[in-house]
Design a protein around this motif. Structure first.
Motif, PDB file in Angstrom:
ATOM      1  N   PRO A 143      34.205  30.009  38.208  1.00 47.40           N
ATOM      2  CA  PRO A 143      34.493  29.157  39.363  1.00 47.40           C
ATOM      3  C   PRO A 143      33.951  27.735  39.267  1.00 47.40           C
ATOM      4  CG  PRO A 143      32.929  30.885  39.927  1.00 47.40           C
ATOM      5  CD  PRO A 143      33.439  31.196  38.562  1.00 47.40           C
ATOM      6  N   LEU A 144      32.772  27.549  38.688  1.00 46.84           N
ATOM      7  CA  LEU A 144      32.251  26.188  38.556  1.00 46.84           C
ATOM      8  C   LEU A 144      33.132  25.377  37.617  1.00 46.84           C
ATOM      9  CD1 LEU A 144      30.130  24.122  39.344  1.00 46.84           C
ATOM     10  CD2 LEU A 144      28.688  24.981  37.468  1.00 46.84           C
ATOM     11  N   TYR A 145      33.559  25.977  36.520  1.00 45.20           N
ATOM     12  CA  TYR A 145      34.465  25.296  35.597  1.00 45.20           C
ATOM     13  C   TYR A 145      35.804  24.997  36.266  1.00 45.20           C
ATOM     14  CZ  TYR A 145      31.673  25.334  31.369  1.00 45.20           C
ATOM     15  OH  TYR A 145      30.710  25.069  30.435  1.00 45.20           O
ATOM     16  N   ASP A 146      36.286  25.923  37.099  1.00 39.30           N
ATOM     17  CA  ASP A 146      37.540  25.660  37.818  1.00 39.30           C
ATOM     18  C   ASP A 146      37.435  24.375  38.635  1.00 39.30           C
ATOM     19  OD1 ASP A 146      38.742  27.998  36.869  1.00 39.30           O
ATOM     20  OD2 ASP A 146      38.170  29.167  38.626  1.00 39.30           O
ATOM     21  N   PHE A 202      44.158  28.021  40.926  1.00 32.67           N
ATOM     22  CA  PHE A 202      43.274  28.976  40.271  1.00 32.67           C
ATOM     23  C   PHE A 202      42.801  29.973  41.319  1.00 32.67           C
ATOM     24  CE2 PHE A 202      40.818  25.103  41.182  1.00 32.67           C
ATOM     25  CZ  PHE A 202      39.788  25.583  41.970  1.00 32.67           C
ATOM     26  N   SER A 203      42.275  31.086  40.853  1.00 28.10           N
ATOM     27  CA  SER A 203      41.778  32.103  41.786  1.00 28.10           C
ATOM     28  C   SER A 203      40.367  32.515  41.396  1.00 28.10           C
ATOM     29  CB  SER A 203      42.702  33.326  41.805  1.00 28.10           C
ATOM     30  OG  SER A 203      42.748  33.935  40.534  1.00 28.10           O
ATOM     31  N   TRP A 204      39.617  32.888  42.404  1.00 28.95           N
ATOM     32  CA  TRP A 204      38.256  33.382  42.215  1.00 28.95           C
ATOM     33  C   TRP A 204      38.205  34.844  42.616  1.00 28.95           C
ATOM     34  CZ3 TRP A 204      34.854  29.100  44.883  1.00 28.95           C
ATOM     35  CH2 TRP A 204      34.895  27.936  44.108  1.00 28.95           C
ATOM     36  N   LEU A 257      42.347  32.186  46.575  1.00 27.00           N
ATOM     37  CA  LEU A 257      43.425  31.514  45.853  1.00 27.00           C
ATOM     38  C   LEU A 257      43.409  30.027  46.204  1.00 27.00           C
ATOM     39  CD1 LEU A 257      46.047  34.226  46.780  1.00 27.00           C
ATOM     40  CD2 LEU A 257      44.773  34.080  44.640  1.00 27.00           C
ATOM     41  N   TRP A 258      43.087  29.195  45.232  1.00 26.85           N
ATOM     42  CA  TRP A 258      42.972  27.750  45.426  1.00 26.85           C
ATOM     43  C   TRP A 258      44.244  27.041  44.994  1.00 26.85           C
ATOM     44  CZ3 TRP A 258      38.456  24.565  46.357  1.00 26.85           C
ATOM     45  CH2 TRP A 258      37.293  25.288  46.627  1.00 26.85           C
TER      46      TRP A 258
END
Length: 188
Positions: free
Chosen positions: A34-37, A61-63, A71-72
């Motif tokens: 998630p941090l990289y996303d 992207f999704s976490w 879902l982002w």
């Protein structure tokens, strides 16, 4: 817009986002990055940090929260503005989603909030401590340094080393880079 990102045990993070008087708490796991996303989204959508990514308009992207998903969707409105939409999928299957965050904010503000969280993480955990606590990829130090330098000094210094060698290579001073971080971080 407010964003906080903290490690919360091995392989877990606590993330809170506030946008347009709404807030949402997330707890992504090590099953993703998630941090990289977030860092990659800032770089892809921003002409500040990497001008070659100007053609990127939308990122998704999704976490994984095990079993739920966040879902982002980030959509670049213009060079200064991003639209953020987060949907929560309670069972991770996709048939029961709810929009929990949506709205626009400045890319710079989003970046500043992300850097503030990264500052706190690196101060608390250090680079190696982050790696062990997260149990995934390394702390994205290079991206962190580029974003921090730009946000504080509105420039990212690039150097080139030729010395008759081909291809030309970029270089920087490790001492200058760490001095910059410590000067602005006030690390413990």
């Amino acid at each position: 817009m407010k964003l906080s990102y903290e490690l919360n045990g091995t392989g877990w993070a606590d993330v809170k986002i506030e946008l347009n008087d709404k807030s949402f708490d997330m707890r992504p796991s090590y099953l993703g990055e998630p941090l990289y996303d977030l860092v990659e989204a800032v770089f892809a959508l921003s002409s500040y940090f990497n001008p070659s990514h100007r053609n990127v308009k939308t990122l998704k992207f999704s976490w994984d929260e095990e079993p739920s998903l966040c879902l982002w969707k980030l959509k670049k409105i213009n060079d200064d503005t991003v639209y953020i939409e987060i949907k929560y999928d309670v069972d991770g299957i996709g048939d029961d989603t709810e929009t929990v965050i949506q709205g626009e904010c400045s890319i710079r503000e989003f970046s500043e909030q992300l850097i503030r969280s990264m500052d706190a993480m690196i101060k608390e955990h250090g680079i190696l401590g982050y790696l062990e606590t997260w149990a995934g990829r390394d702390f994205p130090f290079t991206s962190y340094l580029i974003m921090k330098e730009y946000l504080l000094e509105e420039t990212v210094e690039r150097r080139e080393l030729s010395k008759g060698k081909k291809p030309k290579m970029a270089y920087s001073s490790l001492k200058e880079e760490f001095d910059f971080v410590f000067r602005h971080l006030k690390a413990r």
